[in-house]
Structure formats: structure tokens, C-alpha cells
Design a protein around this motif. Structure first.
Motif, PDB file in Angstrom:
ATOM      1  N   LEU A 253       0.819  -1.219   0.000  1.00  0.00           N
ATOM      2  CA  LEU A 253       0.000   0.000   0.000  1.00  0.00           C
ATOM      3  C   LEU A 253       0.847   1.260   0.000  1.00  0.00           C
ATOM      4  CD1 LEU A 253      -2.847  -0.989   2.478  1.00  0.00           C
ATOM      5  CD2 LEU A 253      -3.040  -0.638   0.007  1.00  0.00           C
ATOM      6  N   VAL A 254       1.929   1.259   0.775  1.00  0.00           N
ATOM      7  CA  VAL A 254       2.772   2.448   0.876  1.00  0.00           C
ATOM      8  C   VAL A 254       3.526   2.697  -0.430  1.00  0.00           C
ATOM      9  CG1 VAL A 254       4.819   3.391   2.030  1.00  0.00           C
ATOM     10  CG2 VAL A 254       2.998   2.340   3.383  1.00  0.00           C
ATOM     11  N   CYS A 255       4.019   1.641  -1.044  1.00  0.00           N
ATOM     12  CA  CYS A 255       4.869   1.793  -2.227  1.00  0.00           C
ATOM     13  C   CYS A 255       4.132   1.505  -3.532  1.00  0.00           C
ATOM     14  CB  CYS A 255       6.070   0.847  -2.119  1.00  0.00           C
ATOM     15  SG  CYS A 255       7.076   1.126  -0.665  1.00  0.00           S
ATOM     16  N   GLY A 256       2.867   1.206  -3.470  1.00  0.00           N
ATOM     17  CA  GLY A 256       2.121   0.740  -4.631  1.00  0.00           C
ATOM     18  C   GLY A 256       2.013   1.706  -5.786  1.00  0.00           C
TER      19      GLY A 256
ATOM     20  N   GLY B   6       8.367   0.580  -6.813  1.00  0.00           N
ATOM     21  CA  GLY B   6       7.412  -0.315  -7.477  1.00  0.00           C
ATOM     22  C   GLY B   6       7.812  -1.769  -7.302  1.00  0.00           C
ATOM     23  N   ILE B   7       9.110  -2.021  -7.362  1.00  0.00           N
ATOM     24  CA  ILE B   7       9.616  -3.383  -7.149  1.00  0.00           C
ATOM     25  C   ILE B   7       9.365  -3.798  -5.702  1.00  0.00           C
ATOM     26  CG2 ILE B   7      11.713  -4.797  -7.075  1.00  0.00           C
ATOM     27  CD1 ILE B   7      12.738  -3.076  -9.435  1.00  0.00           C
TER      28      ILE B   7
ATOM     29  N   ALA C  48       7.114  -6.901  -4.264  1.00  0.00           N
ATOM     30  CA  ALA C  48       7.600  -7.840  -3.249  1.00  0.00           C
ATOM     31  C   ALA C  48       6.633  -7.871  -2.065  1.00  0.00           C
ATOM     32  CB  ALA C  48       8.999  -7.442  -2.791  1.00  0.00           C
ATOM     33  N   GLY C  49       6.077  -6.721  -1.715  1.00  0.00           N
ATOM     34  CA  GLY C  49       5.110  -6.659  -0.626  1.00  0.00           C
ATOM     35  C   GLY C  49       3.843  -7.450  -0.948  1.00  0.00           C
ATOM     36  N   VAL C  50       3.374  -7.332  -2.186  1.00  0.00           N
ATOM     37  CA  VAL C  50       2.193  -8.102  -2.601  1.00  0.00           C
ATOM     38  C   VAL C  50       2.490  -9.601  -2.524  1.00  0.00           C
ATOM     39  CG1 VAL C  50       0.712  -8.665  -4.572  1.00  0.00           C
ATOM     40  CG2 VAL C  50       1.208  -6.275  -4.023  1.00  0.00           C
TER      41      VAL C  50
END
Length: 195
Positions: free
Chosen positions: A137-140, A147-148, A152-154
């Protein structure tokens, strides 16, 4: 392996008979058979290891290597003299029930330990899913390296959810096995009280 270790694996006491050993082995083998944990690779690997230990203990005790020493333990059957080398040891139904209860207690302890591992897996999966979701959510909405990181978070979030689901299935299966053991334990205790 010695007799004491083998008996401990089966949940039996030193004065266990060959019938006690066979009964405890059959009950514990049904509980720990790796095929019962086919839905969870880690639990199946652990069950396989414990099942091998169970088989090794049973083979040791039934091969003659683990024969009871002639220490005179147990109760002698009436009519057999204590000094006779052919004196038979008589065991009551209470002894058999006590041996079965010991086997159930050992199996229950192993299942509870496996369930604790599944609880840890579920907790870790939940933490990973939460952290992955926050990172996504923070980097989406960013491009480039962020973005990478979002991707990785997803991935971490999805992995965490899968881990939670698998662990929950294992917990439910282990809980049902533990409930079966508790019911059998209660039945045997009632039977013991009635005799």
C-alpha cells in the motif's frame, strides 16, 4: 536404543508385556501415520520422522533385543513358583488399559507439539501478510525501485495468506485427532473405574 527408550517412545512403562507393546504400537501408528498429514508438508515430514522412531522402537522391543530382564517385575501367575524359569507373568485388564492410556498420552503430547508448530506458522503467516500488505500500500503507486518493493510486498502478503490458510487446516486436523484421543482416554478411564 535401549528398552527404556523404546518403551518411552511407545508411552509404556518398564513392565509392559508384548501385548501392551503391540497395542500401543497399533494405536500410536494410526495416530502418527504420515498419510494423515498429506495436506501439510512440514507436518508430514515430522510425522514421518516420528513414525520411523516408533517403528524402530517396536522392532527393537519385538526382536528380542528389548526383552524384559529377568528382574521379576510384574505379577506372577498363580501356580508358578517365583524361582521357576518358566514362571508366567500375569497382567490384568487394568494393566492393559493403563498401557493404552500411556500410549494415548504420548501420542497426544506429540500431536499437541505439532499443533504448536502450526500455531507458530499461522502467526508468522499473518505477520508476513500484514507487513506485505502495508509495504504494497505504501509503495504501490510509485515507479522504479519502490514499485519493485511494492511487488515484493504483494508477494509477501499472498504468501502470508497461503501460510495462514495451510496452518489453519493443519490446526483443525490436529484438533480433531486430539479430540479423538481425549474421547478414547475418557472412555478408557471410565472402563478402568468400572472394573
Amino acid at each position: 536404543m535401549n528398552r527404556t527408550e523404546a518403551l518411552r517412545i511407545l508411552g509404556l512403562k518398564e513392565d509392559a508385556t508384548s501385548d501392551d507393546i503391540k497395542a500401543a504400537y497399533k494405536e500410536t501408528a494410526q495416530i502418527l501415520h504420515p498419510d494423515r498429514f498429506a495436506s501439510n508438508r512440514k507436518l508430514q515430514e515430522r510425522a514421518t520422522e516420528q513414525f520411523k522412531n516408533l517403528q524402530e522402537a517396536y522392532e527393537f522391543l519385538t526382536s528380542g533385543k528389548g526383552a524384559r530382564s529377568a528382574s521379576g517385575r510384574g505379577r506372577r501367575a498363580s501356580g508358578a513358583s517365583a524361582g521357576s524359569p518358566h514362571a508366567q507373568v500375569a497382567y490384568t485388564a487394568e494393566d492393559e488399559i493403563a498401557a493404552r492410556l500411556a500410549g494415548i498420552a504420548a501420542a497426544k503430547a506429540q500431536l499437541v507439539a505439532q499443533r504448536d508448530v502450526a500455531y507458530d506458522q499461522r502467526r508468522n503467516g499473518g505477520v508476513m501478510a500484514g507487513i506485505g500488505a502495508v509495504v504494497a500500500l505504501v509503495c504501490g503507486r510509485k515507479l522504479g525501485i519502490l514499485g519493485i518493493v511494492a511487488a515484493a510486498g504483494v508477494t509477501a502478503a499472498v504468501w502470508g495468506v497461503v501460510q495462514v490458510v495451510n496452518a489453519q487446516r493443519s490446526i483443525a486436523l490436529l484438533d480433531s485427532h486430539i479430540a479423538e484421543l481425549v474421547a478414547e482416554q475418557k472412555r478408557l478411564k471410565q472402563q478402568l473405574e468400572e472394573e
